[in-house]
Design a protein around this motif. Structure first.
Motif, PDB file in Angstrom:
ATOM      1  N   GLU A  69       0.809  -1.221   0.000  1.00 27.10           N
ATOM      2  CA  GLU A  69       0.000   0.000   0.000  1.00 27.10           C
ATOM      3  C   GLU A  69       0.841   1.270   0.000  1.00 27.10           C
ATOM      4  O   GLU A  69       0.564   2.190  -0.750  1.00 27.10           O
ATOM      5  CB  GLU A  69      -0.955   0.021   1.204  1.00 27.10           C
ATOM      6  CG  GLU A  69      -1.791   1.298   1.186  1.00 27.10           C
ATOM      7  CD  GLU A  69      -2.833   1.389   2.266  1.00 27.10           C
ATOM      8  OE1 GLU A  69      -2.846   0.563   3.193  1.00 27.10           O
ATOM      9  OE2 GLU A  69      -3.654   2.319   2.176  1.00 27.10           O
ATOM     10  N   ASP A  84      -0.896  -5.005   3.238  1.00 27.34           N
ATOM     11  CA  ASP A  84      -1.390  -3.792   3.907  1.00 27.34           C
ATOM     12  C   ASP A  84      -0.764  -3.818   5.306  1.00 27.34           C
ATOM     13  O   ASP A  84      -1.110  -4.649   6.149  1.00 27.34           O
ATOM     14  CB  ASP A  84      -2.925  -3.799   4.004  1.00 27.34           C
ATOM     15  CG  ASP A  84      -3.443  -2.444   4.471  1.00 27.34           C
ATOM     16  OD1 ASP A  84      -2.683  -1.724   5.135  1.00 27.34           O
ATOM     17  OD2 ASP A  84      -4.602  -2.125   4.169  1.00 27.34           O
ATOM     18  N   ASP A  87      -4.106  -2.111   8.396  1.00 28.11           N
ATOM     19  CA  ASP A  87      -5.461  -1.973   7.849  1.00 28.11           C
ATOM     20  C   ASP A  87      -6.371  -1.517   8.980  1.00 28.11           C
ATOM     21  O   ASP A  87      -6.569  -2.249   9.954  1.00 28.11           O
ATOM     22  CB  ASP A  87      -5.936  -3.303   7.258  1.00 28.11           C
ATOM     23  CG  ASP A  87      -7.260  -3.124   6.529  1.00 28.11           C
ATOM     24  OD1 ASP A  87      -7.342  -2.238   5.663  1.00 28.11           O
ATOM     25  OD2 ASP A  87      -8.215  -3.848   6.842  1.00 28.11           O
ATOM     26  N   TRP A 211      -4.614  -4.837  -1.483  1.00 35.42           N
ATOM     27  CA  TRP A 211      -3.998  -5.087  -0.166  1.00 35.42           C
ATOM     28  C   TRP A 211      -5.031  -5.167   0.960  1.00 35.42           C
ATOM     29  O   TRP A 211      -4.762  -5.749   1.998  1.00 35.42           O
ATOM     30  CB  TRP A 211      -2.948  -4.017   0.146  1.00 35.42           C
ATOM     31  CG  TRP A 211      -3.402  -2.611  -0.118  1.00 35.42           C
ATOM     32  CD1 TRP A 211      -4.182  -1.842   0.698  1.00 35.42           C
ATOM     33  CD2 TRP A 211      -3.130  -1.826  -1.283  1.00 35.42           C
ATOM     34  NE1 TRP A 211      -4.406  -0.618   0.115  1.00 35.42           N
ATOM     35  CE2 TRP A 211      -3.773  -0.573  -1.102  1.00 35.42           C
ATOM     36  CE3 TRP A 211      -2.392  -2.047  -2.459  1.00 35.42           C
ATOM     37  CZ2 TRP A 211      -3.714   0.438  -2.059  1.00 35.42           C
ATOM     38  CZ3 TRP A 211      -2.325  -1.035  -3.404  1.00 35.42           C
ATOM     39  CH2 TRP A 211      -2.981   0.185  -3.203  1.00 35.42           C
ATOM     40  N   ASP A 212      -6.231  -4.597   0.750  1.00 34.11           N
ATOM     41  CA  ASP A 212      -7.271  -4.698   1.790  1.00 34.11           C
ATOM     42  C   ASP A 212      -7.855  -6.115   1.848  1.00 34.11           C
ATOM     43  O   ASP A 212      -8.298  -6.559   2.905  1.00 34.11           O
ATOM     44  CB  ASP A 212      -8.442  -3.746   1.490  1.00 34.11           C
ATOM     45  CG  ASP A 212      -8.051  -2.289   1.432  1.00 34.11           C
ATOM     46  OD1 ASP A 212      -7.358  -1.837   2.348  1.00 34.11           O
ATOM     47  OD2 ASP A 212      -8.459  -1.600   0.468  1.00 34.11           O
TER      48      ASP A 212
HETATM   49 CA    CA Z   1      -6.447  -1.097   4.037  1.00 37.42          CA
END
Ligand code: CA
Ligand code: IPD
Ligand code: CA
Length: 263
Positions: A69, A84, A87, A211-212
């Protein structure tokens, strides 16, 4: 490649970097926070955690590339990590204790390892190719609830793409009045992990990034759940929206989503 051993190494890495993030959460100040967008926050902790993760992941699979990210893309042929480092940054900077690290490994563009570490409860969710899914060493499975009316649903609010806000809010109203309720935790990776272990029946959101969702979506799949886009797309990691569920409520929920989100 021994996926099981690498998964364990990633789990250990997440616990180490998670400690750094947790320690910083106690001392971070508003002056440490930058805005990437109106609702998109970042801090030295996101960047520092990502640097630590990338440094160690490079040692685990030296030939792998990265989609991370905060630092972007390093191309590669066969393997890539999707990361990530933090997050739930908004929760983190507001000292709300739901934030996580999300790491996936893809081989030939298919996820083979997924790890989501929820830092405050010290809960590590993970899965690897051809195996089940686990939470802190114990097998997990999606819930067995088959009625939407008995389901607890998670979502994430739109925060930069407001072009689909109207259908989003109409769907939200429908689900508030026809399910057990809706939760918005603030970490999509944790939302997905909670579907995988049966705490939520489903999770939906649009406008997420690879990446989430890469790690969490894989863990849902390995825990017996189902994934799709709002219009039945099968690619969810690079898709523009995601529905993850326990599989039993998937088609019912998808039918309703499609009524509001016409392509
Ligand atoms: Ca995220
Ligand atoms: C955010 C979280 C949040 C989701 C947002 C994401 P970040 O990630 O996952 O739950 O609703 O769409 O961007 O910015 O905290 O890494
Ligand atoms: Ca982040």
């Amino acid at each position: 490649m021994n996926y099981s051993i690498i998964t364990q190494q990633v789990v250990n890495l997440c616990r180490g970097v998670g400690k750094f993030i947790k320690d910083e959460s106690l001392i971070i100040q508003s002056t440490d926070i930058e805005l990437k967008g109106l609702h998109d926050l970042v801090s030295y902790v996101d960047r520092g955690a990502e640097e630590l993760l990338i440094g160690e992941l490079k040692k685990l699979v030296p030939e792998a590339g990265f989609i991370a990210e905060e630092s972007g893309i390093v191309e590669s042929a066969k393997y890539r990590w999707i990361i990530d480092p933090l997050d739930g940054t908004t929760n983190f900077v507001h000292k709300i204790p739901i934030f996580s690290i999300s790491i996936a490994l893809q081989e030939d563009s298919k996820t083979v390892i997924g790890v989501v570490y929820e830092i405050n409860l010290d809960e590590c969710f993970y899965a690897w190719k051809n195996c089940g899914a686990f939470l802190n060493g114990k097998p997990i499975h999606v819930s067995t609830t088959n009625l939407l009316s008995d389901s607890l649903i998670a979502t994430g609010f739109p925060y930069y793409d407001f072009t689909r806000l109207k259908p989003y809010l109409a769907l939200f109203e429908y689900l508030i009045t026809n399910t057990h309720g809706i939760r918005r935790l603030g970490s999509a990776a944790v939302d997905l992990a909670y579907v995988a272990c049966g705490r939520f029946e489903a999770f939906y959101e649009y406008g997420l990034h690879p990446w989430d969702v890469a790690a969490g979506a894989f863990i849902v799949e390995r825990a017996g759940g189902q994934l799709s886009g709002f219009n039945e797309e099968t690619e969810v990691v690079f898709g523009k929206d995601i529905l993850a569920s326990n599989a039993l409520v998937h088609s019912n929920l998808l039918e309703i989503i499609k009524k509001y989100f016409t392509p």
